[in-house]
Enzyme design. Structure first.
Site, mmCIF file in Angstrom:
data_model
loop_
_atom_site.group_PDB
_atom_site.id
_atom_site.type_symbol
_atom_site.label_atom_id
_atom_site.label_comp_id
_atom_site.label_asym_id
_atom_site.label_seq_id
_atom_site.Cartn_x
_atom_site.Cartn_y
_atom_site.Cartn_z
ATOM 1 N N ASP A 31 0.750 -1.082 0.084
ATOM 2 C CA ASP A 31 -0.088 -0.326 -0.154
ATOM 3 C C ASP A 31 1.174 1.189 0.173
ATOM 4 O OD1 ASP A 31 -3.050 1.049 0.963
ATOM 5 O OD2 ASP A 31 -2.160 2.564 1.373
ATOM 6 N N VAL A 96 -10.391 2.888 -3.434
ATOM 7 C CA VAL A 96 -10.652 2.738 -5.065
ATOM 8 C C VAL A 96 -11.663 1.417 -5.284
ATOM 9 C CG1 VAL A 96 -8.832 1.658 -6.252
ATOM 10 C CG2 VAL A 96 -8.335 3.349 -4.236
ATOM 11 N N HIS A 100 -10.110 -5.344 -3.336
ATOM 12 C CA HIS A 100 -9.131 -5.355 -3.137
ATOM 13 C C HIS A 100 -9.627 -6.332 -1.394
ATOM 14 C CE1 HIS A 100 -10.303 -0.907 -2.484
ATOM 15 N NE2 HIS A 100 -9.026 -1.174 -1.457
ATOM 16 N N HIS A 102 -7.626 -5.113 2.619
ATOM 17 C CA HIS A 102 -5.937 -5.044 2.852
ATOM 18 C C HIS A 102 -5.450 -6.019 3.800
ATOM 19 C CE1 HIS A 102 -6.629 -0.571 2.116
ATOM 20 N NE2 HIS A 102 -8.099 -1.306 1.939
HETATM 21 P P1 DGP Z 1 -9.838 1.619 0.666
HETATM 22 O O1 DGP Z 1 -9.488 3.255 1.035
HETATM 23 O O2 DGP Z 1 -10.070 0.823 0.830
HETATM 24 O O3 DGP Z 1 -10.624 2.251 -1.287
HETATM 25 O O4 DGP Z 1 -8.018 1.473 -0.060
HETATM 26 C C1 DGP Z 1 -7.390 2.382 -0.593
HETATM 27 C C2 DGP Z 1 -5.943 1.689 -0.698
HETATM 28 O O5 DGP Z 1 -4.565 1.575 -2.292
HETATM 29 C C3 DGP Z 1 -5.917 3.138 0.293
HETATM 30 O O6 DGP Z 1 -4.892 1.919 1.231
HETATM 31 C C4 DGP Z 1 -3.921 3.521 -0.717
HETATM 32 C C5 DGP Z 1 -4.131 2.654 -1.277
HETATM 33 N N1 DGP Z 1 -3.569 3.349 -2.858
HETATM 34 C C6 DGP Z 1 -4.360 4.210 -3.489
HETATM 35 N N2 DGP Z 1 -3.822 4.368 -4.455
HETATM 36 C C7 DGP Z 1 -2.366 3.612 -4.342
HETATM 37 C C8 DGP Z 1 -1.441 3.406 -6.416
HETATM 38 O O7 DGP Z 1 -1.384 4.269 -6.856
HETATM 39 N N3 DGP Z 1 -0.430 2.367 -5.416
HETATM 40 C C9 DGP Z 1 -0.235 1.747 -4.230
HETATM 41 N N4 DGP Z 1 0.698 0.472 -4.137
HETATM 42 N N5 DGP Z 1 -1.498 1.883 -3.251
HETATM 43 C C10 DGP Z 1 -2.693 2.265 -3.187
#
Ligand code: DGP
Length: 114
Positions: A31, A96, A100, A102
């Site tokens: 993340d 997003v 997914h 976490h």
């Molecule tokens: P959520 O809030 O559950 O939809 O989590 C989305 C997560 O995705 C958040 O913890 C940050 C992560 N995230 C957002 N954009 C990117 C990215 O471009 N790269 C990576 N590695 N993580 C990202």
């Protein structure tokens, strides 16, 4: 056609990510805003917006994802405990819209979450 999510762009290797696992069905990467010493996102390659979009046809995929999660737990030495979180929708804190999980660990995690 609707725009690709950031995670679909990572799957398509259009933007970089610290990928820690990949197979035909899924991908795991670190993340970008880690909330714990270990914070990995595990995503299916199939474009599923959220848990709300899952169907019974996705049951084998979900089993596979949990198998990969258990592999990651071993690989990242999370045997002392960890948390698997899926945020769903606005009140769930989802940002997003590509399903997914976490995987969080490496420190004691508080409950209840905020
Ligand atoms: P959520 O809030 O559950 O939809 O989590 C989305 C997560 O995705 C958040 O913890 C940050 C992560 N995230 C957002 N954009 C990117 C990215 O471009 N790269 C990576 N590695 N993580 C990202």
């Amino acid at each position: 056609m609707s725009e690709k999510t950031i995670f679909k762009r990572i799957i398509d290797k259009e933007i970089p990510a610290q990928i820690v696992y990949e197979d035909d069905l899924c991908m795991a990467f670190k993340d970008v805003h880690p909330q714990a010493p270990v914070h990995i996102l595990l995503i299916p390659k199939k474009e599923i917006a959220s848990t709300d979009q899952l169907t019974e046809a996705d049951t084998p995929l979900l089993g596979h994802l949990y198998g990969v999660l258990r592999q990651l737990v071993k690989e990242f030495n999370l045997q002392d405990g960890y948390r698997v979180v899926t945020n769903c929708g606005q009140n769930g804190g989802q940002t997003v819209y590509h399903l997914h999980f976490h995987l969080l660990g490496g420190r004691p995690l508080l409950w209840p979450p905020g």
